[in-house]
Enzyme design. Structure first.
Site, short mmCIF file in Angstrom:
data_model
loop_
_atom_site.label_atom_id
_atom_site.label_comp_id
_atom_site.label_asym_id
_atom_site.label_seq_id
_atom_site.Cartn_x
_atom_site.Cartn_y
_atom_site.Cartn_z
N GLN A 102 11.44 -8.61 5.59
CA GLN A 102 10.61 -7.96 4.21
C GLN A 102 11.74 -7.45 3.72
OE1 GLN A 102 7.76 -4.36 3.39
NE2 GLN A 102 6.73 -5.86 4.42
N ASP A 139 0.07 -4.71 3.65
CA ASP A 139 1.06 -4.18 4.51
C ASP A 139 1.05 -2.81 4.25
OD1 ASP A 139 4.27 -4.57 4.94
OD2 ASP A 139 4.12 -3.34 3.31
N TYR A 154 4.20 5.83 5.26
CA TYR A 154 3.49 5.84 4.05
C TYR A 154 2.68 6.90 4.08
CZ TYR A 154 5.40 1.19 2.90
OH TYR A 154 6.24 -0.07 2.71
N THR A 174 0.73 -1.24 -0.06
CA THR A 174 0.01 0.06 0.08
C THR A 174 0.77 1.30 -0.12
OG1 THR A 174 -0.18 0.21 2.51
CG2 THR A 174 -1.84 -1.20 1.45
N TRP A 175 2.11 1.31 -0.36
CA TRP A 175 3.04 2.38 -0.59
C TRP A 175 2.30 3.39 -1.35
CZ3 TRP A 175 8.89 2.42 -1.98
CH2 TRP A 175 9.51 3.69 -1.55
N TYR A 215 9.21 -7.54 -1.39
CA TYR A 215 8.53 -6.06 -1.82
C TYR A 215 9.09 -5.78 -2.89
CZ TYR A 215 12.55 -3.01 -0.03
OH TYR A 215 13.60 -2.20 0.00
#
Ligand code: NAP
Length: 275
Positions: free
Chosen positions: A159, A49, A54, A20-21, A189
């Site tokens: 991650q 995530d 973010y 969800t960046w 990621y």
């Protein structure tokens, strides 16, 4: 067959989740982003995530709204910024994130990258958060092979950046995490390399053989060994539907050999790359 990964604590998760960046930054796309995350969960991508970094909480805020009706189905991953990761700062950051998310528990809480606060303080804070049931487990992100040993106990997950153009970790970090006891799971990621591989001719020919898209091939590649979880980010329902189909896309030995030839595995140690 839908792929799953079982963590060392016994939690079984889908091998594909949702990143969800940059989500939640633009009010005009909020409704579609919420619909996308919800549809992703319905399609089985129930690991979501996010990070306090973010959009300074905007991603957490949107994630909270999106998953509220299905909170119990979702495995929620969040991250504390290294500059906040002191004994007290970690607790405060977690409480702030929970408020932003509108929930009472983060399932997996990660140290976003290595910082300057003593790791024993961060881990003590994580343990307190587990005791208070504010988080379910803790892990790390962007931690390289020579840094893992600095943690007083083993993280559940690391991650890291992983896709065919970022394979350095296959040399040392990935084998180390696989052989650790308990095992440290790898969460990949930027599996789509933020779009930069979507015009690659080799990936295109692999995709055509499966009547799939390059993004699907990339997500399927990240998870093909069976113990890696990929967290592609999609802002549209069309993209999340495609990514969910990667859960059942089986790459053949020929596909993997062609990808290896175009994106060779490392033959020596290289520092972990970070985005
Ligand atoms: P990514 O998932 O590799 O790529 C995202 C890009 O791919 C977006 O432009 C997205 O477009 C596009 N895309 C997604 N699905 C697609 C599809 N089926 N077809 C075509 N394009 C597609 O990059 P990322 O966002 O950097 O990485 C994923 C997640 O990993 C992040 O969102 C974040 O949660 C996490 N992450 C963690 C760290 C860390 O330090 N721990 C660092 C980076 C990322 P749309 O947005 O238009 O759908």
């Amino acid at each position: 067959m839908t792929r799953t990964v079982t963590l060392a604590d016994g939690t079984t998760l889908p091998a594909v989740g949702q990143g969800t960046w940059y989500i939640g930054d633009d009010p005009r796309t909020r409704a579609e982003e919420i619909a996308t995350l919800r549809e992703g969960v319905e399609l089985g991508l129930r690991l979501v995530d996010t990070a306090e970094m973010y959009g300074d909480g905007r991603s957490e805020n949107l994630v909270g709204e999106a998953i509220a009706p299905v909170r119990d189905e979702v495995y929620l991953v969040d991250k504390v910024l290294p500059m906040n990761a002191s004994r007290r700062g970690t607790i405060e950051a977690c409480e702030r994130s929970l408020r932003e998310l509108g929930t009472d528990r983060i399932d997996l809480y990660l140290l976003h990258w290595m910082g300057s606060h003593p790791l024993s303080e961060t881990v003590d804070a994580f343990e307190e958060l587990i005791e208070r049931d504010l988080i379910g487990a803790w892990g790390v992100s962007n931690v390289d092979a020579d840094e893992l040993g600095a943690f007083p106990s083993a993280p559940l997950v690391n991650q890291v950046l992983y896709n065919p153009s970022r394979r350095g970790l296959e040399f040392d970090l990935l084998p180390m995490q696989r052989s650790a006891r308990p095992t440290i799971a790898t969460m990949a990621y930027s599996p789509i390399e933020q779009g930069r591989l979507l015009g690659d001719p080799v990936l295109q020919s692999v995709a055509e053989r499966h009547d799939a898209s390059i993004a699907q091939v990339l997500v399927a590649w990240a998870i093909h060994e069976g113990d890696v979880i990929a967290i592609p980010k999609a802002s549209t329902r069309e993209h999340v539907r495609e990514n969910a189909r990667a859960l059942t896309l089986e790459l053949t030995a020929t596909d993997l050999a062609e990808i290896d030839a175009a994106f060779p595995a490392p033959s020596h140690a290289v520092p972990l790359e970070i985005l």
